[in-house]
Design a protein around this motif. Structure first.
Motif, PDB file in Angstrom:
ATOM      1  N   ALA A 137       0.702  -1.216  -0.131  1.00  0.00           N
ATOM      2  CA  ALA A 137      -0.320   0.084   0.294  1.00  0.00           C
ATOM      3  C   ALA A 137       1.363   1.207   0.018  1.00  0.00           C
ATOM      4  O   ALA A 137       0.497   1.947  -1.268  1.00  0.00           O
ATOM      5  N   MET A 138       2.322   0.916   0.879  1.00  0.00           N
ATOM      6  CA  MET A 138       2.855   2.437   1.101  1.00  0.00           C
ATOM      7  C   MET A 138       3.345   3.046  -0.785  1.00  0.00           C
ATOM      8  O   MET A 138       3.308   3.518  -0.838  1.00  0.00           O
ATOM      9  N   LEU A 139       3.321   1.413  -0.959  1.00  0.00           N
ATOM     10  CA  LEU A 139       4.944   2.385  -2.650  1.00  0.00           C
ATOM     11  C   LEU A 139       3.472   1.811  -3.863  1.00  0.00           C
ATOM     12  O   LEU A 139       3.882   2.311  -4.815  1.00  0.00           O
ATOM     13  N   HIS A 140       2.266   1.806  -3.498  1.00  0.00           N
ATOM     14  CA  HIS A 140       1.425   1.548  -4.736  1.00  0.00           C
ATOM     15  C   HIS A 140       2.002   2.223  -6.070  1.00  0.00           C
ATOM     16  O   HIS A 140       1.214   2.251  -6.823  1.00  0.00           O
ATOM     17  N   ASP A 141       1.605   3.847  -4.989  1.00  0.00           N
ATOM     18  CA  ASP A 141       2.097   4.728  -6.412  1.00  0.00           C
ATOM     19  C   ASP A 141       2.913   5.582  -6.488  1.00  0.00           C
ATOM     20  O   ASP A 141       3.021   6.629  -6.790  1.00  0.00           O
ATOM     21  N   TYR A 142       3.917   4.970  -6.622  1.00  0.00           N
ATOM     22  CA  TYR A 142       5.505   5.265  -6.214  1.00  0.00           C
ATOM     23  C   TYR A 142       5.837   6.362  -7.454  1.00  0.00           C
ATOM     24  O   TYR A 142       5.898   7.122  -7.721  1.00  0.00           O
ATOM     25  N   ALA A 143       5.543   5.501  -8.622  1.00  0.00           N
ATOM     26  CA  ALA A 143       5.467   6.075 -10.260  1.00  0.00           C
ATOM     27  C   ALA A 143       3.934   7.130 -10.785  1.00  0.00           C
ATOM     28  O   ALA A 143       4.598   7.732 -11.791  1.00  0.00           O
ATOM     29  N   LYS A 144       3.327   7.738  -9.670  1.00  0.00           N
ATOM     30  CA  LYS A 144       2.228   8.246 -10.516  1.00  0.00           C
ATOM     31  C   LYS A 144       3.122   9.219 -10.444  1.00  0.00           C
ATOM     32  O   LYS A 144       2.242   9.866 -11.819  1.00  0.00           O
ATOM     33  N   TYR A 145       3.695  10.319 -10.386  1.00  0.00           N
ATOM     34  CA  TYR A 145       3.908  11.072 -11.346  1.00  0.00           C
ATOM     35  C   TYR A 145       4.891  11.102 -12.209  1.00  0.00           C
ATOM     36  O   TYR A 145       6.011  12.616 -11.897  1.00  0.00           O
ATOM     37  N   ARG A 146       5.663  10.154 -12.451  1.00  0.00           N
ATOM     38  CA  ARG A 146       6.296   9.756 -13.375  1.00  0.00           C
ATOM     39  C   ARG A 146       6.531  10.381 -14.856  1.00  0.00           C
ATOM     40  O   ARG A 146       5.691  10.642 -15.303  1.00  0.00           O
ATOM     41  N   ASP A 147       7.753  11.119 -15.655  1.00  0.00           N
ATOM     42  CA  ASP A 147       7.736  11.382 -16.727  1.00  0.00           C
ATOM     43  C   ASP A 147       6.403  10.384 -17.666  1.00  0.00           C
ATOM     44  O   ASP A 147       6.780   9.103 -17.839  1.00  0.00           O
ATOM     45  N   THR A 148       6.027  10.766 -18.120  1.00  0.00           N
ATOM     46  CA  THR A 148       5.154   9.852 -19.309  1.00  0.00           C
ATOM     47  C   THR A 148       5.410   8.244 -20.087  1.00  0.00           C
ATOM     48  O   THR A 148       5.760   7.844 -20.443  1.00  0.00           O
ATOM     49  N   ASN A 149       6.775   9.675 -21.270  1.00  0.00           N
ATOM     50  CA  ASN A 149       7.515   8.832 -21.986  1.00  0.00           C
ATOM     51  C   ASN A 149       8.618   8.319 -20.975  1.00  0.00           C
ATOM     52  O   ASN A 149       8.775   6.788 -21.814  1.00  0.00           O
ATOM     53  N   GLU A 150       9.336   8.250 -19.871  1.00  0.00           N
ATOM     54  CA  GLU A 150       9.890   7.577 -19.185  1.00  0.00           C
ATOM     55  C   GLU A 150       8.851   6.126 -18.728  1.00  0.00           C
ATOM     56  O   GLU A 150       9.651   4.941 -18.990  1.00  0.00           O
ATOM     57  N   MET A 151       7.728   6.319 -18.604  1.00  0.00           N
ATOM     58  CA  MET A 151       6.911   5.506 -18.353  1.00  0.00           C
ATOM     59  C   MET A 151       7.021   4.510 -19.401  1.00  0.00           C
ATOM     60  O   MET A 151       6.205   3.000 -19.570  1.00  0.00           O
ATOM     61  N   ARG A 152       6.203   4.828 -20.618  1.00  0.00           N
ATOM     62  CA  ARG A 152       6.348   3.969 -22.230  1.00  0.00           C
ATOM     63  C   ARG A 152       7.341   3.909 -22.119  1.00  0.00           C
ATOM     64  O   ARG A 152       7.264   2.064 -22.434  1.00  0.00           O
ATOM     65  N   SER A 153       8.383   4.350 -22.072  1.00  0.00           N
ATOM     66  CA  SER A 153       9.502   3.520 -22.717  1.00  0.00           C
ATOM     67  C   SER A 153      10.134   1.729 -21.891  1.00  0.00           C
ATOM     68  O   SER A 153      10.631   0.816 -22.043  1.00  0.00           O
ATOM     69  N   ILE A 154       9.669   1.979 -20.165  1.00  0.00           N
ATOM     70  CA  ILE A 154       9.522   1.062 -19.022  1.00  0.00           C
ATOM     71  C   ILE A 154       8.771  -0.448 -19.271  1.00  0.00           C
ATOM     72  O   ILE A 154       8.490  -0.925 -19.366  1.00  0.00           O
ATOM     73  N   ALA A 155       7.553   0.321 -20.359  1.00  0.00           N
ATOM     74  CA  ALA A 155       6.449  -0.357 -20.369  1.00  0.00           C
ATOM     75  C   ALA A 155       6.658  -1.645 -21.760  1.00  0.00           C
ATOM     76  O   ALA A 155       6.452  -2.856 -21.456  1.00  0.00           O
ATOM     77  N   VAL A 156       7.651  -0.664 -22.523  1.00  0.00           N
ATOM     78  CA  VAL A 156       8.230  -0.722 -23.977  1.00  0.00           C
ATOM     79  C   VAL A 156       9.202  -2.686 -23.158  1.00  0.00           C
ATOM     80  O   VAL A 156       9.069  -3.510 -23.278  1.00  0.00           O
ATOM     81  N   GLU A 157       9.750  -2.192 -22.223  1.00  0.00           N
ATOM     82  CA  GLU A 157      10.782  -2.881 -21.676  1.00  0.00           C
ATOM     83  C   GLU A 157      10.359  -3.977 -20.945  1.00  0.00           C
ATOM     84  O   GLU A 157      11.355  -5.282 -20.561  1.00  0.00           O
ATOM     85  N   LEU A 158       9.233  -3.736 -19.980  1.00  0.00           N
ATOM     86  CA  LEU A 158       8.683  -4.784 -19.525  1.00  0.00           C
ATOM     87  C   LEU A 158       7.519  -5.759 -20.355  1.00  0.00           C
ATOM     88  O   LEU A 158       6.735  -6.686 -20.160  1.00  0.00           O
ATOM     89  N   ASN A 159       8.037  -5.670 -21.704  1.00  0.00           N
ATOM     90  CA  ASN A 159       6.974  -5.834 -22.831  1.00  0.00           C
ATOM     91  C   ASN A 159       5.138  -5.660 -22.326  1.00  0.00           C
ATOM     92  O   ASN A 159       4.498  -6.446 -22.463  1.00  0.00           O
ATOM     93  N   GLN A 160       5.231  -4.967 -22.199  1.00  0.00           N
ATOM     94  CA  GLN A 160       3.327  -4.813 -21.901  1.00  0.00           C
ATOM     95  C   GLN A 160       3.432  -2.974 -23.215  1.00  0.00           C
ATOM     96  O   GLN A 160       2.715  -2.112 -22.593  1.00  0.00           O
ATOM     97  N   ARG A 161       3.764  -3.656 -24.633  1.00  0.00           N
ATOM     98  CA  ARG A 161       3.340  -2.428 -25.433  1.00  0.00           C
ATOM     99  C   ARG A 161       2.297  -2.062 -25.633  1.00  0.00           C
ATOM    100  O   ARG A 161       1.994  -0.847 -26.212  1.00  0.00           O
TER     101      ARG A 161
END
Ligand code: DGI
Ligand code: FE
Ligand code: FE
Ligand code: FE
Length: 186
Positions: A47-71
């Motif tokens: 619960a404490m960590l669930h929104d850790y990435a909530k305000y990350r840069d969208t493009n950074e998150m998109r590229s990590i999603a691709v790395e995670l095979n979640q294109r």
């Protein structure tokens, strides 16, 4: 990692309002964990960590999603990214080595068919924590006191209604989770 260490990281990482939401999710998750027999330490840490990435840069998150095979996520609302990407960043940046907490964070926005009790608790706690106020939240809190499966279904039902009303595109897994939990009740 201990809860207090995670709390300090989150207090530094998230804006005040989101930090307060997070503390509400922690207390609600603690309550539900005790009630439904889930490990309290895992539930409060997830619960404490669930929104850790909530305000990350969208493009950074998109590229990590691709790395995670979640294109596939790139075709849907950017709001969905912070859950799976947050799980990954908690592992990479905070070194948290727990697959069960990873999954609970990754599943907290859409749920997942067959998700374990820990994930269900984080999913529901996120929706009903005391700082949430939207029409129907009181009824959801009451359902959560009665039956966790019903609370997961009711939370998905409210999310799907909310998305339909604003003609938002619904991620297929949100519907699949709803179908799976309703089917499991029969
Ligand atoms: O991060 P929080 O605001 O605490 O809550 P959350 O992670 O549960 O949800 C974040 C947002 O994601 C919320 O505005 C609703 C939206 N959302 C959840 N499921 C779907 C969705 N948006 C779309 N487009 N499709 C979904 O299936
Ligand atoms: Fe979230
Ligand atoms: Fe949620
Ligand atoms: Fe949240």
């Amino acid at each position: 990692m201990r809860l207090e260490e995670a709390r300090q990281i989150i207090e530094r990482t998230l804006p005040e309002r989101r930090y307060v939401h997070t503390l509400g999710v922690v207390e609600t998750a603690r309550h539900l964990a005790l009630k439904y027999g889930v490990d309290e330490e895992e539930a409060t840490l997830a619960a404490m960590l669930h929104d850790y990435a909530k305000y990350r840069d969208t493009n950074e998150m998109r590229s990590i999603a691709v790395e995670l095979n979640q294109r596939v996520l790139l075709d849907y609302d950017d709001e969905l990214l912070h859950a799976p990407v947050g799980a990954e960043l908690v592992r990479r940046e905070l070194g948290l080595d727990s697959d069960v907490i990873y999954q609970a964070i990754a599943n907290h926005t859409t749920g997942a068919p067959g998700m374990p009790l820990l994930d269900q608790i984080i999913f529901v706690a996120d929706a009903i924590e005391p700082n949430r106020s939207y029409p129907g939240v009181e009824a959801l809190r009451e359902v959560a006191e009665q039956d966790l499966t019903d609370a997961v279904i009711a939370t998905l039902s409210q999310t799907i209604h909310f998305l339909c009303k604003k003609q938002a595109i619904i991620f297929p897994r949100t519907i699949e989770t709803y179908n799976a939990f309703v089917a499991a009740k029969r």
